[in-house]
Design a protein around this motif. Sequence first.
Motif, PDB file in Angstrom:
ATOM      1  N   TRP A  10       0.826  -1.211   0.000  1.00  0.00           N
ATOM      2  CA  TRP A  10       0.000   0.000   0.000  1.00  0.00           C
ATOM      3  C   TRP A  10       0.862   1.264   0.000  1.00  0.00           C
ATOM      4  O   TRP A  10       0.371   2.353   0.227  1.00  0.00           O
ATOM      5  CB  TRP A  10      -0.903   0.017   1.238  1.00  0.00           C
ATOM      6  CG  TRP A  10      -1.944  -1.055   1.268  1.00  0.00           C
ATOM      7  CD1 TRP A  10      -3.250  -0.920   0.884  1.00  0.00           C
ATOM      8  CD2 TRP A  10      -1.811  -2.405   1.711  1.00  0.00           C
ATOM      9  NE1 TRP A  10      -3.918  -2.104   1.056  1.00  0.00           N
ATOM     10  CE2 TRP A  10      -3.068  -3.027   1.556  1.00  0.00           C
ATOM     11  CE3 TRP A  10      -0.749  -3.156   2.220  1.00  0.00           C
ATOM     12  CZ2 TRP A  10      -3.291  -4.364   1.901  1.00  0.00           C
ATOM     13  CZ3 TRP A  10      -0.977  -4.481   2.560  1.00  0.00           C
ATOM     14  CH2 TRP A  10      -2.231  -5.077   2.396  1.00  0.00           C
ATOM     15  N   LEU A 227      -1.222  -1.476  -4.617  1.00  0.00           N
ATOM     16  CA  LEU A 227      -2.613  -1.431  -4.163  1.00  0.00           C
ATOM     17  C   LEU A 227      -3.184  -0.013  -4.164  1.00  0.00           C
ATOM     18  O   LEU A 227      -4.357   0.199  -3.860  1.00  0.00           O
ATOM     19  CB  LEU A 227      -2.742  -2.086  -2.783  1.00  0.00           C
ATOM     20  CG  LEU A 227      -2.347  -3.572  -2.849  1.00  0.00           C
ATOM     21  CD1 LEU A 227      -2.045  -4.125  -1.488  1.00  0.00           C
ATOM     22  CD2 LEU A 227      -3.418  -4.388  -3.546  1.00  0.00           C
ATOM     23  N   ARG A 228      -2.343   0.947  -4.545  1.00  0.00           N
ATOM     24  CA  ARG A 228      -2.795   2.330  -4.700  1.00  0.00           C
ATOM     25  C   ARG A 228      -2.836   2.757  -6.162  1.00  0.00           C
ATOM     26  O   ARG A 228      -3.065   3.922  -6.465  1.00  0.00           O
ATOM     27  CB  ARG A 228      -1.871   3.290  -3.950  1.00  0.00           C
ATOM     28  CG  ARG A 228      -1.778   3.028  -2.473  1.00  0.00           C
ATOM     29  CD  ARG A 228      -3.048   3.413  -1.773  1.00  0.00           C
ATOM     30  NE  ARG A 228      -2.877   3.359  -0.329  1.00  0.00           N
ATOM     31  CZ  ARG A 228      -3.861   3.396   0.538  1.00  0.00           C
ATOM     32  NH1 ARG A 228      -5.110   3.480   0.111  1.00  0.00           N
ATOM     33  NH2 ARG A 228      -3.638   3.345   1.811  1.00  0.00           N
ATOM     34  N   ASP A 229      -2.549   1.842  -7.058  1.00  0.00           N
ATOM     35  CA  ASP A 229      -2.607   2.176  -8.479  1.00  0.00           C
ATOM     36  C   ASP A 229      -4.057   2.523  -8.843  1.00  0.00           C
ATOM     37  O   ASP A 229      -4.993   1.854  -8.389  1.00  0.00           O
ATOM     38  CB  ASP A 229      -2.132   0.981  -9.310  1.00  0.00           C
ATOM     39  CG  ASP A 229      -2.171   1.289 -10.798  1.00  0.00           C
ATOM     40  OD1 ASP A 229      -1.190   1.875 -11.306  1.00  0.00           O
ATOM     41  OD2 ASP A 229      -3.195   0.969 -11.449  1.00  0.00           O
ATOM     42  N   GLY A 233      -5.393  -0.856  -8.075  1.00  0.00           N
ATOM     43  CA  GLY A 233      -5.445  -0.748  -6.622  1.00  0.00           C
ATOM     44  C   GLY A 233      -6.861  -0.825  -6.086  1.00  0.00           C
ATOM     45  O   GLY A 233      -7.792  -1.233  -6.789  1.00  0.00           O
ATOM     46  N   TYR A 235      -9.413   0.893  -5.697  1.00  0.00           N
ATOM     47  CA  TYR A 235     -10.218   2.019  -6.168  1.00  0.00           C
ATOM     48  C   TYR A 235     -11.549   2.099  -5.428  1.00  0.00           C
ATOM     49  O   TYR A 235     -12.190   1.060  -5.250  1.00  0.00           O
ATOM     50  CB  TYR A 235     -10.473   1.824  -7.673  1.00  0.00           C
ATOM     51  CG  TYR A 235     -11.095   3.010  -8.362  1.00  0.00           C
ATOM     52  CD1 TYR A 235     -10.292   4.042  -8.832  1.00  0.00           C
ATOM     53  CD2 TYR A 235     -12.470   3.100  -8.522  1.00  0.00           C
ATOM     54  CE1 TYR A 235     -10.860   5.140  -9.471  1.00  0.00           C
ATOM     55  CE2 TYR A 235     -13.032   4.198  -9.146  1.00  0.00           C
ATOM     56  CZ  TYR A 235     -12.221   5.216  -9.620  1.00  0.00           C
ATOM     57  OH  TYR A 235     -12.774   6.301 -10.230  1.00  0.00           O
ATOM     58  N   THR A 238      -7.461   4.829  -3.898  1.00  0.00           N
ATOM     59  CA  THR A 238      -6.158   4.725  -4.546  1.00  0.00           C
ATOM     60  C   THR A 238      -5.557   6.116  -4.675  1.00  0.00           C
ATOM     61  O   THR A 238      -6.173   7.101  -4.294  1.00  0.00           O
ATOM     62  CB  THR A 238      -6.326   4.166  -5.969  1.00  0.00           C
ATOM     63  OG1 THR A 238      -7.252   5.006  -6.663  1.00  0.00           O
ATOM     64  CG2 THR A 238      -6.845   2.741  -5.952  1.00  0.00           C
ATOM     65  N   THR A 243       0.835   3.568 -10.391  1.00  0.00           N
ATOM     66  CA  THR A 243       2.022   3.285  -9.576  1.00  0.00           C
ATOM     67  C   THR A 243       2.745   2.034 -10.068  1.00  0.00           C
ATOM     68  O   THR A 243       3.756   1.645  -9.517  1.00  0.00           O
ATOM     69  CB  THR A 243       1.613   3.067  -8.106  1.00  0.00           C
ATOM     70  OG1 THR A 243       0.793   1.890  -8.039  1.00  0.00           O
ATOM     71  CG2 THR A 243       0.814   4.235  -7.558  1.00  0.00           C
ATOM     72  N   CYS A 272      -0.813   0.848   5.992  1.00  0.00           N
ATOM     73  CA  CYS A 272      -1.749   1.441   5.042  1.00  0.00           C
ATOM     74  C   CYS A 272      -2.154   2.812   5.597  1.00  0.00           C
ATOM     75  O   CYS A 272      -2.543   2.917   6.757  1.00  0.00           O
ATOM     76  CB  CYS A 272      -2.946   0.493   4.944  1.00  0.00           C
ATOM     77  SG  CYS A 272      -4.389   1.127   4.111  1.00  0.00           S
ATOM     78  N   GLY A 318       0.094  -7.912  -5.633  1.00  0.00           N
ATOM     79  CA  GLY A 318       1.024  -6.797  -5.897  1.00  0.00           C
ATOM     80  C   GLY A 318       2.191  -7.246  -6.771  1.00  0.00           C
ATOM     81  O   GLY A 318       2.583  -6.578  -7.721  1.00  0.00           O
TER      82      GLY A 318
END
Length: 425
Positions: A10, A227-229, A233, A235, A238, A243, A272, A318
């Motif tokens: 994250w 996981l933040r893409d 990610g 969503y 994100t 990313t 996170c 990931g």
Amino acid sequence: MLTAIVGINWGDEGKGRMVDLLSSKYDIIVRYQGGNNAGHTVVNERGKFILNLLPSGILREGTVNVMGNGMVIDIEHLAGEIERLREKEIEVSPENLKISEKAIICLPYHKEQDILEEERLADKKFGSTRRGIAPVYADKYAKKGIRIGDLLDYNTLEEKLKGIIDWKNLTIEKGYGANPIKLEETLEWLKKYGEIVKPYITDVSKYLDEATKQGKNIMFEAQLGALRDIDFGIYPYTSSSQTISAYATCGAGIPGKKLDNVVGIMKAYSSCVGEGPFTAEMFGEEAERLRETGGEYGAATGRPRRVGPFDVPASKYGIRVQGADEIALTKLDVLSYMDKIPVCVEYEVDGKRTTDFPTGDALNRAKPIIEYLPGFKKDISQARTLEDLPKEARAYIKFIEEKTGAPIRYISVSPEREGYIEVKK
Ligand code: GDP
Ligand code: MG
């Protein structure tokens, strides 16, 4: 050699620290996405640094640092960051810093819009860093962005800005009922910090293309984790950019080139920041202890991070979306205090166990299945070879490697540059 260094989880996996370590083998370090919502901490012989916008290679003499077209840049923040490095006698010059003329400028009104929206959402807020990142990326794709290259001609800049501000005030003034954005103020801000940024403006795409032809080694430094893409990610919790490693050459300026290698930075436990599903989250005293020991407070914001055990389904996912060829496992030393080490080995979703990371609403229904491994109960921060590690620590590494299926090449055991083990194959 083109290498991307990316986050498997994250974010806050220790990318800055690993880029600082591995950058010695590279001529050029590129940031290819995100803005000053990033916080990359680097500790080396010159001190402790927190970088938000500048690539972590800026702390290595002899490397050229590039800010790519995929970034959004708050030029006031950048000016401050450059200033703080100069105070510590770190060189920042057009020789070692190049900024893409295609990168988008994050303006004061983006920050304002970010804050207005978080306040409107009140208790439903997303946990934005309030640095204008979502609004500025939205504007980029609405084709209402100001690019770094626009700073080269203030006359055309003023014209462009006027049209955009009229449009923006439909939101700020007419929508949120806030004071209207003023053209003169915004222009003044752009000129003030534009003067500082101007010497670094470069046709980065051409520069990097030539560098690859000369056989230069280039490292692409990601912000945040898989996981933040924005697409892959969790969503909508994100970030607003890509990313993932597949975007590295694109956000850098050489979309036609292929990466040779992807190093995934993966933390020995989970953390996170902000809102969103975090299946294996720990609470209470257990969480407090891990947060304290791991120093899990946001580098950019100081916010306490949510923490949990290592998460197999999330990390496996990931690794897959990042296409990681090898892994750097970080912060293993933090687990030294644990009698037994929890690992989230599977999720249970609607009565079924799985190691696949669920998408959509199924993720909100996922429950963690925890297994415990024996703790190693020893200070490992001085370990420099696998043999220096207690057998329980080696077993933990092996367990993670088998469960996720990706080879662990580096093990970081302290924040300092030299505090790591390279696994010889
Ligand atoms: P990034 O955003 O991925 O660059 O990571 P951050 O800098 O936000 O967070 C990582 C934190 O962990 C920083 O404070 C680092 O100094 C620290 N850190 C990195 N690797 C290690 C490690 O192996 N052990 C310990 N104890 N700290 C580490
Ligand atoms: Mg960080």
